[in-house]
Scaffold this motif. Structure first.
Motif, PDB file in Angstrom:
ATOM      1  N   GLY A 210       6.263 -38.469 -47.867  1.00 49.77           N
ATOM      2  CA  GLY A 210       6.902 -37.553 -48.798  1.00 49.77           C
ATOM      3  C   GLY A 210       6.297 -37.650 -50.179  1.00 49.77           C
ATOM      4  O   GLY A 210       5.263 -38.276 -50.396  1.00 49.77           O
ATOM      5  N   ALA A 211       6.969 -37.024 -51.135  1.00 56.97           N
ATOM      6  CA  ALA A 211       6.453 -36.960 -52.504  1.00 56.97           C
ATOM      7  C   ALA A 211       7.143 -37.944 -53.445  1.00 56.97           C
ATOM      8  O   ALA A 211       6.866 -37.961 -54.640  1.00 56.97           O
ATOM      9  CB  ALA A 211       6.609 -35.537 -53.038  1.00 56.97           C
TER      10      ALA A 211
ATOM     11  N   LEU B 213       1.344 -27.260 -54.065  1.00 53.08           N
ATOM     12  CA  LEU B 213       1.459 -27.182 -52.608  1.00 53.08           C
ATOM     13  C   LEU B 213       2.397 -28.266 -52.071  1.00 53.08           C
ATOM     14  O   LEU B 213       3.232 -27.995 -51.200  1.00 53.08           O
ATOM     15  CB  LEU B 213       0.076 -27.306 -51.961  1.00 53.08           C
ATOM     16  CG  LEU B 213      -0.866 -26.122 -52.170  1.00 53.08           C
ATOM     17  CD1 LEU B 213      -2.296 -26.492 -51.785  1.00 53.08           C
ATOM     18  CD2 LEU B 213      -0.387 -24.916 -51.371  1.00 53.08           C
ATOM     19  N   ILE B 214       2.275 -29.476 -52.589  1.00 51.79           N
ATOM     20  CA  ILE B 214       3.140 -30.575 -52.150  1.00 51.79           C
ATOM     21  C   ILE B 214       4.592 -30.262 -52.483  1.00 51.79           C
ATOM     22  O   ILE B 214       5.496 -30.487 -51.671  1.00 51.79           O
ATOM     23  CB  ILE B 214       2.693 -31.911 -52.781  1.00 51.79           C
ATOM     24  CG1 ILE B 214       1.354 -32.348 -52.187  1.00 51.79           C
ATOM     25  CG2 ILE B 214       3.753 -32.995 -52.594  1.00 51.79           C
ATOM     26  CD1 ILE B 214       0.665 -33.481 -52.925  1.00 51.79           C
ATOM     27  N   GLN B 215       4.822 -29.723 -53.661  1.00 49.84           N
ATOM     28  CA  GLN B 215       6.189 -29.362 -54.064  1.00 49.84           C
ATOM     29  C   GLN B 215       6.762 -28.314 -53.108  1.00 49.84           C
ATOM     30  O   GLN B 215       7.919 -28.397 -52.713  1.00 49.84           O
ATOM     31  CB  GLN B 215       6.181 -28.838 -55.502  1.00 49.84           C
ATOM     32  CG  GLN B 215       7.567 -28.608 -56.050  1.00 49.84           C
ATOM     33  CD  GLN B 215       7.548 -28.183 -57.515  1.00 49.84           C
ATOM     34  OE1 GLN B 215       6.504 -28.183 -58.161  1.00 49.84           O
ATOM     35  NE2 GLN B 215       8.695 -27.811 -58.016  1.00 49.84           N
TER      36      GLN B 215
ATOM     37  N   LYS C  64       9.763 -28.968 -50.620  1.00 52.98           N
ATOM     38  CA  LYS C  64      10.897 -28.203 -51.155  1.00 52.98           C
ATOM     39  C   LYS C  64      11.614 -28.967 -52.268  1.00 52.98           C
ATOM     40  O   LYS C  64      12.837 -29.005 -52.343  1.00 52.98           O
ATOM     41  CB  LYS C  64      11.864 -27.817 -50.044  1.00 52.98           C
ATOM     42  CG  LYS C  64      11.231 -26.907 -49.002  1.00 52.98           C
ATOM     43  CD  LYS C  64      12.145 -26.671 -47.831  1.00 52.98           C
ATOM     44  CE  LYS C  64      11.578 -25.763 -46.790  1.00 52.98           C
ATOM     45  NZ  LYS C  64      10.349 -26.128 -46.184  1.00 52.98           N
ATOM     46  N   GLU C  65      10.781 -29.622 -53.109  1.00 52.84           N
ATOM     47  CA  GLU C  65      11.309 -30.429 -54.213  1.00 52.84           C
ATOM     48  C   GLU C  65      11.648 -29.547 -55.402  1.00 52.84           C
ATOM     49  O   GLU C  65      10.932 -28.603 -55.713  1.00 52.84           O
ATOM     50  CB  GLU C  65      10.262 -31.474 -54.654  1.00 52.84           C
ATOM     51  CG  GLU C  65       9.977 -32.550 -53.638  1.00 52.84           C
ATOM     52  CD  GLU C  65      11.058 -33.605 -53.564  1.00 52.84           C
ATOM     53  OE1 GLU C  65      11.729 -33.831 -54.567  1.00 52.84           O
ATOM     54  OE2 GLU C  65      11.216 -34.180 -52.477  1.00 52.84           O
ATOM     55  N   LYS C  66      12.737 -29.869 -56.066  1.00 51.40           N
ATOM     56  CA  LYS C  66      13.105 -29.171 -57.303  1.00 51.40           C
ATOM     57  C   LYS C  66      12.307 -29.733 -58.483  1.00 51.40           C
ATOM     58  O   LYS C  66      11.938 -29.029 -59.390  1.00 51.40           O
ATOM     59  CB  LYS C  66      14.603 -29.339 -57.576  1.00 51.40           C
ATOM     60  CG  LYS C  66      15.496 -28.936 -56.412  1.00 51.40           C
ATOM     61  CD  LYS C  66      16.117 -27.588 -56.644  1.00 51.40           C
ATOM     62  CE  LYS C  66      17.142 -27.229 -55.598  1.00 51.40           C
ATOM     63  NZ  LYS C  66      16.581 -26.845 -54.336  1.00 51.40           N
ATOM     64  N   ILE C  67      12.041 -31.039 -58.431  1.00 51.51           N
ATOM     65  CA  ILE C  67      11.292 -31.709 -59.492  1.00 51.51           C
ATOM     66  C   ILE C  67       9.812 -31.637 -59.139  1.00 51.51           C
ATOM     67  O   ILE C  67       9.407 -32.028 -58.038  1.00 51.51           O
ATOM     68  CB  ILE C  67      11.734 -33.186 -59.632  1.00 51.51           C
ATOM     69  CG1 ILE C  67      13.223 -33.254 -59.931  1.00 51.51           C
ATOM     70  CG2 ILE C  67      10.930 -33.900 -60.699  1.00 51.51           C
ATOM     71  CD1 ILE C  67      13.827 -34.614 -59.709  1.00 51.51           C
TER      72      ILE C  67
END
Length: 175
Positions: free
Chosen positions: A23-24, A46-48, A52-55
């Motif tokens: 994950g990130a 792309l990673i975000q 599906k990260e908000k940050i």
């Protein structure tokens, strides 16, 4: 490589980075000036999206000019640009991003510069192109494409943020 091939390659690299780092979480990308910076920014977006990260995934910029071992051959007054890592790297998984991996000297200089900023938990190298001809025992953790070249050939990466076009070319050296 065409613009669509570069885009597909970056999507694949982003997936590999997420998978290898579970994950990130605690991830930071640091682009090596010059073309590593827009590549790091694109990968972070792309990673975000994948996670599906908000940050947003933090992205920094690293200038390695003063850490090069060939500084005397660069010119009498090398232009030093700003290193801007706007997040603490200590304890983070840092991905160094560059366009081409060749001798390994840029990556070594980047690690020297990076460790002046803090002590990351892990450092991984991500490159768009690995052209071989290593002079130091360094390998990238994430490689977009391996391209076999001769010493007389040059890999020329063009990115829309700098060059108004996305493409990778193999050209003969002018010497």
């Amino acid at each position: 490589m065409s613009d669509s091939e570069i885009e597909r390659t970056l999507v694949r690299l982003a997936h590999e980075i997420v998978e290898k780092n579970n994950g990130a979480q605690d991830l930071g990308l640091v682009g090596i000036r010059r073309r590593g910076v827009p590549l790091a920014q694109r990968l972070a977006q792309l990673i975000q999206r994948i996670e599906k990260e908000k940050i947003p995934v933090p992205v920094g910029t690293l200038d390695i000019t003063l850490y090069r071992d060939d500084l005397s051959t660069v010119g009498p007054k090398p232009v030093v640009q700003k290193t801007e890592i706007g997040f603490p790297i200590t304890g983070k998984n840092i991905i160094l991003v560059d366009d081409v991996l060749y001798t390994g000297r840029t990556a070594r200089a980047a690690m020297d510069a990076l460790f002046r900023q803090g002590r990351p938990k892990k450092v991984q190298l991500c490159v768009l192109i690995d052209r071989g001809h290593r002079e130091l025992p360094l390998e990238a953790s994430f490689v977009g494409r391996k391209v076999q070249t001769t010493e007389q050939e040059i890999i020329k990466v063009q990115l829309r943020e700098i060059d108004d076009a996305d493409k990778v070319l193999v050209v003969e050296s002018q010497s």
